[in-house]
Design a protein around this motif. Structure first.
Motif, mmCIF file in Angstrom:
data_model
loop_
_atom_site.group_PDB
_atom_site.id
_atom_site.type_symbol
_atom_site.label_atom_id
_atom_site.label_comp_id
_atom_site.label_asym_id
_atom_site.label_seq_id
_atom_site.Cartn_x
_atom_site.Cartn_y
_atom_site.Cartn_z
ATOM 1 N N UNK A 166 4.901 -8.546 -2.066
ATOM 2 C CA UNK A 166 2.976 -7.823 -2.918
ATOM 3 C C UNK A 166 3.166 -6.572 -2.330
ATOM 4 N N UNK A 167 2.942 -6.620 -1.140
ATOM 5 C CA UNK A 167 2.254 -5.805 0.117
ATOM 6 C C UNK A 167 4.103 -4.761 0.086
ATOM 7 N N UNK A 168 5.138 -5.013 0.069
ATOM 8 C CA UNK A 168 5.872 -4.163 0.193
ATOM 9 C C UNK A 168 6.979 -4.088 -1.201
ATOM 10 N N UNK A 169 6.308 -4.523 -2.091
ATOM 11 C CA UNK A 169 6.518 -4.152 -3.716
ATOM 12 C C UNK A 169 5.607 -2.431 -3.954
ATOM 13 N N UNK A 170 4.914 -3.267 -3.250
ATOM 14 C CA UNK A 170 3.420 -1.868 -3.434
ATOM 15 C C UNK A 170 3.657 -0.936 -3.228
ATOM 16 N N UNK A 171 4.181 -0.669 -1.497
ATOM 17 C CA UNK A 171 5.159 0.703 -0.535
ATOM 18 C C UNK A 171 6.188 0.963 -1.542
ATOM 19 N N UNK A 172 7.169 0.108 -1.653
ATOM 20 C CA UNK A 172 8.007 1.015 -2.685
ATOM 21 C C UNK A 172 7.813 1.501 -4.221
ATOM 22 N N UNK A 173 6.912 0.790 -5.092
ATOM 23 C CA UNK A 173 5.858 1.541 -5.812
ATOM 24 C C UNK A 173 5.851 2.735 -5.418
ATOM 25 N N UNK A 174 4.311 2.662 -4.138
ATOM 26 C CA UNK A 174 3.807 4.247 -3.991
ATOM 27 C C UNK A 174 5.219 4.788 -4.122
#
Length: 119
Positions: free
Chosen positions: A15-23
């Motif tokens: 999830x943390x990686x996905x948030x980073x990619x989303x940003x």
């Protein structure tokens, strides 16, 4: 139990990686906004800042996990026996919408309410 689910989701490595990619994706959108967009300087400032590798820290993930749409998806799928259930339930579209919705708040831009004349 909602806060516990949001906290667990915010610490989930994927999830943390996905948030980073989303940003990073939303930063690309913001970087090409015309200067006439309200709050452009601070919005672009956050877009530049997201290229720092610590953006996936629990701080940003926690803000996204607490967004109502993200929290609702995670809550609906939460299963203590399936650690990845909440993360999997949050679609990329929901995650990106949450990042877009939080962008002004995170960069410190607070537009005046509709109809506000400053008087």
């Amino acid at each position: 139990m909602t806060l516990q689910i949001e906290a667990a989701l915010s610490l989930h490595p994927l999830f943390r990686q996905r948030v980073h990619m989303g940003f990073l994706r939303v930063a690309q959108e913001v970087a090409v906004e015309p200067p006439s967009v309200p709050g452009n300087p601070v919005r672009v400032g956050l877009a530049r800042a997201v290229h720092q590798p610590d953006l996936a820290s629990p701080g940003y993930a926690a803000v996204v996990a607490a967004h109502p749409a993200v929290a609702a998806a995670a809550r609906a799928a939460h299963d203590p026996a399936v650690p990845d259930a909440a993360n999997t339930a949050v679609s990329d579209a929901v995650l990106l919408d949450a990042v877009r919705a939080l962008w002004n708040q995170l960069c410190g831009f607070h537009p005046a309410p509709a109809g506000f004349t400053g008087e």
